[in-house]
Design a protein around this motif. Structure first.
Motif, PDB file in Angstrom:
ATOM      1  N   ASN A 151     -44.530  36.548  -2.034  1.00  0.00           N
ATOM      2  CA  ASN A 151     -44.514  35.339  -2.268  1.00  0.00           C
ATOM      3  C   ASN A 151     -43.419  35.164  -3.585  1.00  0.00           C
ATOM      4  OD1 ASN A 151     -47.630  33.670  -1.024  1.00  0.00           O
ATOM      5  ND2 ASN A 151     -45.242  33.861  -0.106  1.00  0.00           N
ATOM      6  N   GLN A 157     -53.920  28.245  -4.919  1.00  0.00           N
ATOM      7  CA  GLN A 157     -53.755  28.496  -3.196  1.00  0.00           C
ATOM      8  C   GLN A 157     -53.660  29.794  -3.041  1.00  0.00           C
ATOM      9  OE1 GLN A 157     -53.504  26.429  -0.691  1.00  0.00           O
ATOM     10  NE2 GLN A 157     -52.018  27.393   0.700  1.00  0.00           N
ATOM     11  N   GLU A 202     -42.930  31.733  -4.690  1.00  0.00           N
ATOM     12  CA  GLU A 202     -43.315  30.536  -5.119  1.00  0.00           C
ATOM     13  C   GLU A 202     -44.683  29.965  -4.330  1.00  0.00           C
ATOM     14  OE1 GLU A 202     -41.373  26.786  -3.976  1.00  0.00           O
ATOM     15  OE2 GLU A 202     -39.904  28.127  -2.858  1.00  0.00           O
ATOM     16  N   CYS A 203     -45.407  29.279  -4.784  1.00  0.00           N
ATOM     17  CA  CYS A 203     -46.663  28.599  -4.256  1.00  0.00           C
ATOM     18  C   CYS A 203     -46.101  27.529  -3.337  1.00  0.00           C
ATOM     19  CB  CYS A 203     -47.568  28.038  -4.932  1.00  0.00           C
ATOM     20  SG  CYS A 203     -49.133  27.180  -4.576  1.00  0.00           S
ATOM     21  N   SER A 262     -53.966  34.704  -5.343  1.00  0.00           N
ATOM     22  CA  SER A 262     -53.805  33.059  -5.436  1.00  0.00           C
ATOM     23  C   SER A 262     -52.584  32.596  -6.484  1.00  0.00           C
ATOM     24  CB  SER A 262     -55.054  32.509  -5.800  1.00  0.00           C
ATOM     25  OG  SER A 262     -55.660  33.100  -7.011  1.00  0.00           O
ATOM     26  N   CYS A 263     -52.414  31.507  -6.305  1.00  0.00           N
ATOM     27  CA  CYS A 263     -51.586  30.764  -7.397  1.00  0.00           C
ATOM     28  C   CYS A 263     -52.027  30.539  -8.875  1.00  0.00           C
ATOM     29  CB  CYS A 263     -50.965  29.348  -6.684  1.00  0.00           C
ATOM     30  SG  CYS A 263     -50.073  28.555  -7.971  1.00  0.00           S
ATOM     31  N   VAL A 279     -51.815  32.892  -1.775  1.00  0.00           N
ATOM     32  CA  VAL A 279     -50.354  33.387  -1.933  1.00  0.00           C
ATOM     33  C   VAL A 279     -50.267  34.876  -1.397  1.00  0.00           C
ATOM     34  CG1 VAL A 279     -49.440  31.542  -3.435  1.00  0.00           C
ATOM     35  CG2 VAL A 279     -50.156  33.790  -4.329  1.00  0.00           C
ATOM     36  N   SER A 303     -47.356  33.269 -12.972  1.00  0.00           N
ATOM     37  CA  SER A 303     -46.482  31.915 -12.926  1.00  0.00           C
ATOM     38  C   SER A 303     -45.178  32.412 -13.652  1.00  0.00           C
ATOM     39  CB  SER A 303     -46.933  30.997 -13.920  1.00  0.00           C
ATOM     40  OG  SER A 303     -48.205  30.623 -13.324  1.00  0.00           O
ATOM     41  N   ARG A 346     -47.827  25.299  -1.936  1.00  0.00           N
ATOM     42  CA  ARG A 346     -48.806  24.082  -2.270  1.00  0.00           C
ATOM     43  C   ARG A 346     -48.203  23.141  -3.562  1.00  0.00           C
ATOM     44  NH1 ARG A 346     -55.197  24.403  -3.529  1.00  0.00           N
ATOM     45  NH2 ARG A 346     -55.374  24.061  -1.276  1.00  0.00           N
TER      46      ARG A 346
END
Length: 339
Positions: A17, A11, A19-20, A5-6, A13, A38, A22
């Motif tokens: 990925n 969100q 980038e997120c 999740s982000c 992910v 991050s 959302r």
């Protein structure tokens, strides 16, 4: 594979990925944390130097990253195609994507992971193009060689049909060849040869003769009673590598199913509820009790889409015994190789 999740907005992910979708947060995979983190330009971990070349989204810790500025997965690659070979570089990116999944799983299982650059016999990968030169996929003294042509779906499918294989993927190749490296680490180096030979056979048998016999005569009659694949019948080393790769298939798929909260209720088949995410200390019988109903459901879903079975295997009692032993070798602590 876990469900990620982000870190900013929670969100969902995915492993690949950057980038997120959302909140737009820049992301990277942190191999030390085994999760998505991050990314802030100019502070903290930096992108792997293969971000553009191999679509690598792994991060390098600024404190521990070497001068190569490569992530822990990319550092394992010893040889890659030349910068001007655009076709091979595209296949190289596909192979690296599959390799990152293998390396994630090795880290998640806490298996000893020493690079070829750190000591002779350490794990390394030569990812080579067979366009214009012969490349033989295999393993020797810690170095895994992969023919990048296996990234091409039509080529790989043609070989799969010619070889009569039910399953053939780049990820499968990497797990199999990496399994050869871990035979030395989990069996030979820790004194498990007698146990190994009792289950798989004597690895001192002439490999060249076994290879010739296999391709001239094929697998023996009734091979499925004792081996997970026809290729596993060729030599005890191949039996181990095929079984080890199959074990990784099972562990990864069960982990993914559990991470997404999948529960399978199959009539007349007892289940231990949801598959466990952490199965390090679970007996293999419990893993198998989760695995088989999941494969029945996945095969049924594939058939509903007009596809062949996702899991085209039958696990005989002898194969289950070998998988159980592989599970034990992976779960039990082993000494770290000297640096």
């Amino acid at each position: 594979m876990y469900s990620f999740s982000c870190p900013r907005c929670d969100q969902l992910v995915f492993f690949e990925n950057t980038e997120c979708l959302r909140c737009g947060q820049a992301l990277g995979f942190g191999p030390d944390q085994l999760t998505m983190v991050s990314f802030v330009e100019g502070g903290g971990p930096r992108h792997c130097a293969n971000q553009a070349l191999a679509a690598c989204n792994w991060l390098v810790d600024t404190a521990s990253g070497g001068p190569s500025q490569l992530c822990r997965s990319c550092q394992l690659t010893r040889t890659r195609p030349a910068d001007g070979d655009l076709a091979a570089l595209s296949a190289f990116a596909d192979a690296e994507s599959a390799k990152r999944r293998v390396v994630f799983q090795l880290l998640d299982l806490h298996l000893p992971l020493t690079s070829w650059a750190d000591r002779p016999g350490g794990l390394g990968y030569d990812l080579l193009s067979s366009n214009g030169t012969r490349v033989v996929t295999g393993h020797l003294d810690g170095i895994v060689t992969i023919d990048l042509a296996e990234s091409d779906d039509p080529h790989r499918e043609q070989i799969r049909q010619e070889m009569g294989e039910p399953y053939r993927t780049m990820l499968g190749h990497l797990r199999h060849e990496t399994g050869h490296y871990y035979w030395s680490v989990l069996v030979e180096q820790v004194g498990r040869l007698d146990e190994f030979r009792a289950l798989f056979g004597d690895e001192q048998a002439d490999y060249g003769a076994a290879l010739t016999r296999h391709y001239n005569e094929g697998p023996p009659a009734g091979w499925a009673d004792r081996h997970v694949s026809a290729y596993a019948t060729m030599h005890p080393w191949e039996d181990w590598a095929e079984t080890f790769a199959h074990y990784l298939h099972i562990r990864d798929t069960l982990q993914t199913a559990a991470a997404f909260g999948m529960r399978i209720d199959v009539p007349d088949i007892p289940l231990s509820a949801e598959p466990a995410v952490q199965v390090d200390h679970e007996p293999f019988e419990s893993i198998l009790a989760d695995w088989l109903p999941l494969t029945y459901a996945l095969n049924a879903v594939n058939r509903s889409m007009g596809r062949d079975d996702l899991y085209p295997f039958v696990l005989s009692p002898s194969v289950v015994e070998k998988l159980t032993w592989v599970h034990q070798t992976v779960a039990e602590p082993v000494p770290q190789p000297a640096g």
